[in-house]
Write a protein that holds these residues in place. Structure first.
Motif, PDB file in Angstrom:
ATOM      1  N   VAL A  43       0.870  -1.174   0.000  1.00 50.73           N
ATOM      2  CA  VAL A  43       0.000   0.000   0.000  1.00 50.73           C
ATOM      3  C   VAL A  43       0.907   1.223   0.000  1.00 50.73           C
ATOM      4  O   VAL A  43       1.742   1.394   0.892  1.00 50.73           O
ATOM      5  CB  VAL A  43      -0.929   0.023   1.225  1.00 50.73           C
ATOM      6  CG1 VAL A  43      -1.811   1.272   1.197  1.00 50.73           C
ATOM      7  CG2 VAL A  43      -1.803  -1.225   1.257  1.00 50.73           C
ATOM      8  N   THR A  44       0.762   2.071  -1.018  1.00 53.55           N
ATOM      9  CA  THR A  44       1.637   3.228  -1.154  1.00 53.55           C
ATOM     10  C   THR A  44       0.828   4.409  -1.683  1.00 53.55           C
ATOM     11  O   THR A  44      -0.389   4.330  -1.845  1.00 53.55           O
ATOM     12  CB  THR A  44       2.835   2.910  -2.065  1.00 53.55           C
ATOM     13  OG1 THR A  44       3.783   3.981  -2.020  1.00 53.55           O
ATOM     14  CG2 THR A  44       2.400   2.669  -3.501  1.00 53.55           C
ATOM     15  N   LYS A  52      -2.051   6.625   3.461  1.00 51.55           N
ATOM     16  CA  LYS A  52      -1.781   5.226   3.134  1.00 51.55           C
ATOM     17  C   LYS A  52      -1.610   4.353   4.376  1.00 51.55           C
ATOM     18  O   LYS A  52      -1.994   3.185   4.370  1.00 51.55           O
ATOM     19  CB  LYS A  52      -0.542   5.102   2.241  1.00 51.55           C
ATOM     20  CG  LYS A  52       0.696   5.663   2.875  1.00 51.55           C
ATOM     21  CD  LYS A  52       1.939   5.499   2.025  1.00 51.55           C
ATOM     22  CE  LYS A  52       3.128   6.078   2.742  1.00 51.55           C
ATOM     23  NZ  LYS A  52       3.281   5.581   4.126  1.00 51.55           N
ATOM     24  N   SER A  53      -1.059   4.920   5.446  1.00 51.34           N
ATOM     25  CA  SER A  53      -0.858   4.127   6.667  1.00 51.34           C
ATOM     26  C   SER A  53      -2.194   3.782   7.315  1.00 51.34           C
ATOM     27  O   SER A  53      -2.390   2.669   7.819  1.00 51.34           O
ATOM     28  CB  SER A  53       0.029   4.883   7.655  1.00 51.34           C
ATOM     29  OG  SER A  53       1.323   5.068   7.119  1.00 51.34           O
ATOM     30  N   VAL A 173      -0.376  -4.057  -5.807  1.00 48.88           N
ATOM     31  CA  VAL A 173      -0.142  -2.739  -5.217  1.00 48.88           C
ATOM     32  C   VAL A 173      -1.455  -1.965  -5.174  1.00 48.88           C
ATOM     33  O   VAL A 173      -2.206  -1.948  -6.153  1.00 48.88           O
ATOM     34  CB  VAL A 173       0.900  -1.931  -6.023  1.00 48.88           C
ATOM     35  CG1 VAL A 173       1.080  -0.531  -5.434  1.00 48.88           C
ATOM     36  CG2 VAL A 173       2.226  -2.669  -6.073  1.00 48.88           C
ATOM     37  N   LEU A 174      -1.716  -1.324  -4.035  1.00 46.44           N
ATOM     38  CA  LEU A 174      -2.817  -0.375  -3.907  1.00 46.44           C
ATOM     39  C   LEU A 174      -2.223   1.022  -3.819  1.00 46.44           C
ATOM     40  O   LEU A 174      -1.315   1.267  -3.023  1.00 46.44           O
ATOM     41  CB  LEU A 174      -3.644  -0.652  -2.658  1.00 46.44           C
ATOM     42  CG  LEU A 174      -4.571  -1.872  -2.685  1.00 46.44           C
ATOM     43  CD1 LEU A 174      -5.206  -2.061  -1.320  1.00 46.44           C
ATOM     44  CD2 LEU A 174      -5.646  -1.709  -3.747  1.00 46.44           C
ATOM     45  N   LEU A 175      -2.723   1.933  -4.635  1.00 47.73           N
ATOM     46  CA  LEU A 175      -2.244   3.309  -4.652  1.00 47.73           C
ATOM     47  C   LEU A 175      -3.273   4.193  -3.962  1.00 47.73           C
ATOM     48  O   LEU A 175      -4.421   4.279  -4.398  1.00 47.73           O
ATOM     49  CB  LEU A 175      -2.007   3.774  -6.087  1.00 47.73           C
ATOM     50  CG  LEU A 175      -1.399   5.161  -6.279  1.00 47.73           C
ATOM     51  CD1 LEU A 175       0.011   5.214  -5.708  1.00 47.73           C
ATOM     52  CD2 LEU A 175      -1.376   5.534  -7.764  1.00 47.73           C
ATOM     53  N   VAL A 176      -2.872   4.824  -2.863  1.00 43.13           N
ATOM     54  CA  VAL A 176      -3.778   5.690  -2.103  1.00 43.13           C
ATOM     55  C   VAL A 176      -3.639   7.124  -2.614  1.00 43.13           C
ATOM     56  O   VAL A 176      -2.534   7.640  -2.748  1.00 43.13           O
ATOM     57  CB  VAL A 176      -3.469   5.625  -0.599  1.00 43.13           C
ATOM     58  CG1 VAL A 176      -4.371   6.582   0.183  1.00 43.13           C
ATOM     59  CG2 VAL A 176      -3.636   4.196  -0.095  1.00 43.13           C
ATOM     60  N   VAL A 177      -4.780   7.753  -2.873  1.00 40.98           N
ATOM     61  CA  VAL A 177      -4.814   9.124  -3.387  1.00 40.98           C
ATOM     62  C   VAL A 177      -5.740   9.948  -2.496  1.00 40.98           C
ATOM     63  O   VAL A 177      -6.908   9.591  -2.331  1.00 40.98           O
ATOM     64  CB  VAL A 177      -5.316   9.162  -4.845  1.00 40.98           C
ATOM     65  CG1 VAL A 177      -5.490  10.604  -5.314  1.00 40.98           C
ATOM     66  CG2 VAL A 177      -4.369   8.413  -5.765  1.00 40.98           C
ATOM     67  N   ARG A 178      -5.237  11.025  -1.922  1.00 41.00           N
ATOM     68  CA  ARG A 178      -6.089  11.903  -1.123  1.00 41.00           C
ATOM     69  C   ARG A 178      -6.782  12.905  -2.037  1.00 41.00           C
ATOM     70  O   ARG A 178      -6.125  13.631  -2.788  1.00 41.00           O
ATOM     71  CB  ARG A 178      -5.285  12.644  -0.050  1.00 41.00           C
ATOM     72  CG  ARG A 178      -6.176  13.444   0.910  1.00 41.00           C
ATOM     73  CD  ARG A 178      -5.359  14.204   1.946  1.00 41.00           C
ATOM     74  NE  ARG A 178      -4.687  13.318   2.875  1.00 41.00           N
ATOM     75  CZ  ARG A 178      -5.263  12.783   3.952  1.00 41.00           C
ATOM     76  NH1 ARG A 178      -6.532  13.031   4.223  1.00 41.00           N
ATOM     77  NH2 ARG A 178      -4.569  12.000   4.754  1.00 41.00           N
ATOM     78  N   ALA A 179      -8.093  12.916  -1.962  1.00 46.21           N
ATOM     79  CA  ALA A 179      -8.870  13.822  -2.807  1.00 46.21           C
ATOM     80  C   ALA A 179      -8.487  15.274  -2.539  1.00 46.21           C
ATOM     81  O   ALA A 179      -8.233  15.664  -1.402  1.00 46.21           O
ATOM     82  CB  ALA A 179     -10.363  13.615  -2.546  1.00 46.21           C
ATOM     83  N   ASN A 180      -8.398  16.051  -3.605  1.00 44.32           N
ATOM     84  CA  ASN A 180      -8.106  17.491  -3.531  1.00 44.32           C
ATOM     85  C   ASN A 180      -6.696  17.792  -3.030  1.00 44.32           C
ATOM     86  O   ASN A 180      -6.402  18.931  -2.658  1.00 44.32           O
ATOM     87  CB  ASN A 180      -9.129  18.216  -2.638  1.00 44.32           C
ATOM     88  CG  ASN A 180     -10.542  18.053  -3.141  1.00 44.32           C
ATOM     89  OD1 ASN A 180     -10.787  18.125  -4.337  1.00 44.32           O
ATOM     90  ND2 ASN A 180     -11.474  17.817  -2.228  1.00 44.32           N
TER      91      ASN A 180
END
Length: 218
Positions: A43-44, A52-53, A173-180
């Motif tokens: 997870v990154t 991501k954590s 792999v999971l890609l974490v994206v924070r909106a805005n």
């Protein structure tokens, strides 16, 4: 019983939007695991502070709630946080084992029955070398053999080479994206880096999406 951080407690609160979203993400991961043997996952994120954590920990906890054996690894040897999130000691941990210590030291049933945590350990100066080592590759393989799922929380892709190095050793792999927050060009660069090493990107987890707290998209 470990003392969970307030952010983790809120995310795991039954019937909350975040809890339901993680149940959906868990179902997706389980389906892919059955179809394609997706056991070990990185997870990154593209950049820092994208959540991501929290995603790593909530996903691992949600999987353990199914009665599965789940190993959560803090592979962010530069700025580790899972020990704080789950209320346990940081040392000894992954860095100590990769540096030559006997046997990795786990925190068992960490917050959730069946969830074992391997903390980052003492922050080393040679994190890239340790994470890219054969000892790390062998550890992931051993953990995958002993667990139903292995979740590795890693540094952001665009700040270090650590996540890309680890992505070679896992099933997805999971890609974490924070909106805005994350820019489109950053996300594209991150996905291009993963493509260069033929990493299997399972999807993108949108964090702090005003329409869906956390959701998985292809």
């Amino acid at each position: 019983m470990t003392e969970l951080s307030s952010s983790l407690q809120r995310a795991l609160e039954a019937n909350s939007p975040a809890f339901e979203a993680f149940r959906s993400l868990r179902t997706t991961i389980r389906f892919q695991a059955e179809e394609h043997a997706q056991k070990a996952l990185v997870v990154t994120s593209a950049g820092p502070q994208e959540g991501k954590s929290l995603v790593s920990t909530c996903l691992a906890s949600s999987l353990a709630q199914l009665g599965l054996r789940v190993t959560l690894v803090d592979a962010n040897l530069r700025t580790p946080s899972l020990h704080t999130m789950l209320g346990v000691s940081q040392e000894p941990g992954l860095a100590d084992y990769l540096g030559g210590a006997d046997g990795p030291a786990f925190h068992e049933n960490c917050g959730t029955a069946g969830l074992n945590l391997l903390t980052a350990g003492a922050v080393p100066e040679n994190a890239p070398d340790l994470l890219a080592s054969q000892r790390m590759a062998d550890l992931i393989a051993d953990l995958a053999a002993a667990s139903d799922h292995v979740i590795l929380d890693t540094p952001p892709l665009l700040t270090t080479a650590d996540a890309a190095a680890l992505a070679r050793y896992v099933d997805g792999v999971l890609l974490v994206v924070r909106a805005n927050q994350a820019r489109r060009d950053q996300i594209q660069r991150a996905k291009a880096m993963l493509a260069q090493i033929d990493a299997h990107v399972l999807g993108v987890v949108f964090n702090d999406d005003p329409n869906a707290k956390k959701s998985l998209v292809g």
